[in-house]
Design a protein around this motif. Sequence first.
Motif, short mmCIF file in Angstrom:
data_model
loop_
_atom_site.label_atom_id
_atom_site.label_comp_id
_atom_site.label_asym_id
_atom_site.label_seq_id
_atom_site.Cartn_x
_atom_site.Cartn_y
_atom_site.Cartn_z
N ILE A 28 36.37 36.99 45.62
CA ILE A 28 37.52 37.42 46.42
C ILE A 28 37.44 36.78 47.81
N PRO A 29 38.47 36.03 48.19
CA PRO A 29 38.47 35.46 49.55
C PRO A 29 38.52 36.58 50.59
N ALA A 30 37.75 36.43 51.66
CA ALA A 30 37.64 37.47 52.70
C ALA A 30 39.00 37.84 53.28
N ASP A 31 39.92 36.89 53.33
CA ASP A 31 41.22 37.16 53.93
C ASP A 31 42.25 37.71 52.94
N LYS A 32 41.83 38.04 51.72
CA LYS A 32 42.77 38.49 50.69
C LYS A 32 42.60 39.96 50.29
N LEU A 33 41.77 40.72 50.98
CA LEU A 33 41.54 42.11 50.58
C LEU A 33 42.81 42.96 50.66
N ASP A 34 43.72 42.61 51.54
CA ASP A 34 44.98 43.35 51.66
C ASP A 34 46.05 42.81 50.71
N TRP A 35 45.75 41.75 49.97
CA TRP A 35 46.72 41.13 49.09
C TRP A 35 46.99 42.02 47.89
N ARG A 36 48.24 42.05 47.48
CA ARG A 36 48.64 42.74 46.24
C ARG A 36 49.71 41.90 45.58
N GLY A 46 51.34 47.99 42.67
CA GLY A 46 49.93 48.04 42.33
C GLY A 46 49.07 48.01 43.58
N PRO A 47 47.78 48.22 43.39
CA PRO A 47 46.90 48.31 44.55
C PRO A 47 46.58 46.93 45.13
N ASP A 48 46.25 46.93 46.43
CA ASP A 48 45.73 45.70 47.02
C ASP A 48 44.31 45.50 46.49
N LEU A 49 43.73 44.35 46.74
CA LEU A 49 42.42 44.03 46.19
C LEU A 49 41.34 44.98 46.70
N GLY A 50 41.43 45.41 47.96
CA GLY A 50 40.44 46.35 48.50
C GLY A 50 40.46 47.69 47.78
N HIS A 51 41.66 48.18 47.47
CA HIS A 51 41.76 49.44 46.73
C HIS A 51 41.38 49.27 45.25
N LYS A 148 38.83 45.07 35.22
CA LYS A 148 38.15 43.78 35.42
C LYS A 148 39.17 42.67 35.18
N TYR A 149 39.96 42.80 34.13
CA TYR A 149 40.98 41.78 33.87
C TYR A 149 42.06 41.79 34.95
N GLN A 150 42.41 42.98 35.44
CA GLN A 150 43.38 43.06 36.54
C GLN A 150 42.86 42.26 37.74
N LEU A 151 41.59 42.40 38.07
CA LEU A 151 41.00 41.64 39.17
C LEU A 151 41.05 40.15 38.87
N PHE A 152 40.66 39.76 37.66
CA PHE A 152 40.71 38.36 37.24
C PHE A 152 42.12 37.78 37.42
N PHE A 153 43.11 38.48 36.91
CA PHE A 153 44.50 38.02 36.98
C PHE A 153 44.97 37.93 38.43
N ASN A 154 44.63 38.94 39.23
CA ASN A 154 45.02 38.92 40.64
C ASN A 154 44.35 37.77 41.40
#
Length: 175
Positions: A28-36, A46-51, A148-154
């Motif tokens: 996960i790129p450090a600047d993408k935790l708020d990305w959804r 859906g949730p952002d990457l941090g959530h 896990k797949y949701q994270l992969f796809f995101n």
Amino acid sequence: MKVRTITESLGDKVLTTVERTGHLVSLIPADKLDWRPVALARANPGPDLGHLLGHLLDCMAGFCAAFYAAFPAQLEQFAVLRSAEVNHFCQPRAWKERAETYRQAISEAFELCGDEDLSRRIKTIFNPEGQTLLSLLLDNLEHLLNHKYQLFFNLKLTGVSVGTQDLYTLTNTAK
């Protein structure tokens, strides 16, 4: 050659899934935790990457809860895990530390569990009449695999180059 038990094989699969999830978290790129993901019209974005990371902790906590319900006297130390925060915005470093705690607990629980335990009925808040420990563990594995797949796809949607080797262990893990 030693015959592997169902419990050993299931434990390997769960722990490999936890490891692959950790690998994806490390990408996960450090600047993408708020990305959804961009929402479709009127859809829940859906949730952002941090959530999502916080929810992945909840997925792992589910295994610990199932094992604690099955072996409360032998796994008394798992009681403290129930108070750990999940489903929150989580940084990758904090996720990694908590995930390692859950990984160790899950590994310890699988060492305690035998094939004969998998057919034991466990009462849950979702199913007061109970369901087998195997069913609970499979439900938790499915939950973890889905997210896990949701994270992969995101990660793909954010432009991170990920492929099959990031999602799965492509070697024979049978011992």
